[in-house]
Motif scaffolding. Sequence first.
Motif, PDB file in Angstrom:
ATOM      1  N   PRO A 296       0.815  -1.231   0.000  1.00 48.50           N
ATOM      2  CA  PRO A 296       0.000   0.000   0.000  1.00 48.50           C
ATOM      3  C   PRO A 296       0.845   1.277   0.000  1.00 48.50           C
ATOM      4  N   ILE A 297       1.960   1.278   0.702  1.00 52.33           N
ATOM      5  CA  ILE A 297       2.810   2.485   0.720  1.00 52.33           C
ATOM      6  C   ILE A 297       3.579   2.597  -0.589  1.00 52.33           C
ATOM      7  N   LEU A 298       4.132   1.491  -1.055  1.00 54.44           N
ATOM      8  CA  LEU A 298       4.935   1.533  -2.284  1.00 54.44           C
ATOM      9  C   LEU A 298       4.085   1.964  -3.472  1.00 54.44           C
ATOM     10  N   GLU A 299       2.839   1.497  -3.507  1.00 50.25           N
ATOM     11  CA  GLU A 299       1.970   1.824  -4.649  1.00 50.25           C
ATOM     12  C   GLU A 299       1.618   3.311  -4.698  1.00 50.25           C
ATOM     13  N   ARG A 300       1.672   3.969  -3.545  1.00 47.84           N
ATOM     14  CA  ARG A 300       1.352   5.408  -3.521  1.00 47.84           C
ATOM     15  C   ARG A 300       2.538   6.269  -3.968  1.00 47.84           C
ATOM     16  N   MET A 301       3.736   5.662  -3.987  1.00 45.46           N
ATOM     17  CA  MET A 301       4.920   6.447  -4.330  1.00 45.46           C
ATOM     18  C   MET A 301       5.112   6.506  -5.840  1.00 45.46           C
ATOM     19  N   SER A 302       5.674   7.617  -6.296  1.00 48.14           N
ATOM     20  CA  SER A 302       5.996   7.708  -7.726  1.00 48.14           C
ATOM     21  C   SER A 302       7.227   6.852  -7.976  1.00 48.14           C
ATOM     22  N   SER A 303       7.389   6.410  -9.225  1.00 50.72           N
ATOM     23  CA  SER A 303       8.550   5.570  -9.523  1.00 50.72           C
ATOM     24  C   SER A 303       9.836   6.364  -9.325  1.00 50.72           C
TER      25      SER A 303
END
Length: 304
Positions: free
Chosen positions: A174-181
């Motif tokens: 959930p946290i990683l998916e919210r971050m931009s690449s």
Amino acid sequence: MPIASCSRTYHPSFSSLEADVVLRSTEGTLYRVDSYTLLTTSGLFETMFRLPQPKTQYESSSDCQVLADIRETEEIDVYESDDVLERLLPLLCGLVMPRWNTLDQVERILTVAEKWDTPGPIASIRSALTSPHFLRSEPLRIYALAKHFDWPEEAKLASTHTLTLDLHDPSHAPILERMSSKDLLPLLQLHRARRDQFRLLIDSPERFTAGNSSPYHCSRCGVTQLDNHTWRELKNAMFLEIDRRPLGDTLGVACGESAEWPESLACWEAKCKKEGCGGFNYDRIATLRQIRNCIDSLPLTIEV
Ligand SMILES: [Zn+2]
């Protein structure tokens, strides 16, 4: 706790009649705040207050005029909860504020502070973000916030604290998916660099002569050529472990879980098969020390 006054409910810390603007929370609580404070600390309110006022009789847009217009303004719905305003308004007004309880709370207030364009509260929250408690408990969220706000030192510090985490674990999705690449990539690179550089180091014949030189003969009798399969299996187990926990603090230790691995026991117990020799294939203490040296030479932070 809000208090009721004249059928209206004012927050006790923001009920002064000298304050000329009234903000209303989603719960209906009213907050009296000095308009000049809002105007000078929040880009959002500055823009809002400088918009042409329908009742204005002046052409000038000086601060005095703006404030005069605001005084005619009724309650302003800010569409934020008491929970948020009770934290953000003291920061805006320079009042004493209790300690932050949770990172959820910090993140919520920070989001609104960003929306309101309030550099002061954001700077104050920034310094609270890297408290040891938060860094230990939620380094990934701090990293994400620090990258979002472009705070390089905080992002670097948080990146180090993420090294205890396995980023492949679904719990972090959930946290990683919210971050931009763009924000995520440096962190993935750090974790991968530690793993890959560790593999290169433990394969080095210079660092681990007995295990990685071929051929290498028993250091005691000088006759038997070492069969290094136990060392290779231990290296593979260590590689899997550093992939799971890039900090590597569980490796190269004389006590602890990795010391009890079957691969560790087999490696340290491996002996020369020549009759009458029985010398250990590997110097356990020196090898563990060298493994620690390898870990210590790995990069600790993202590159900024
Ligand atoms: Zn031997």
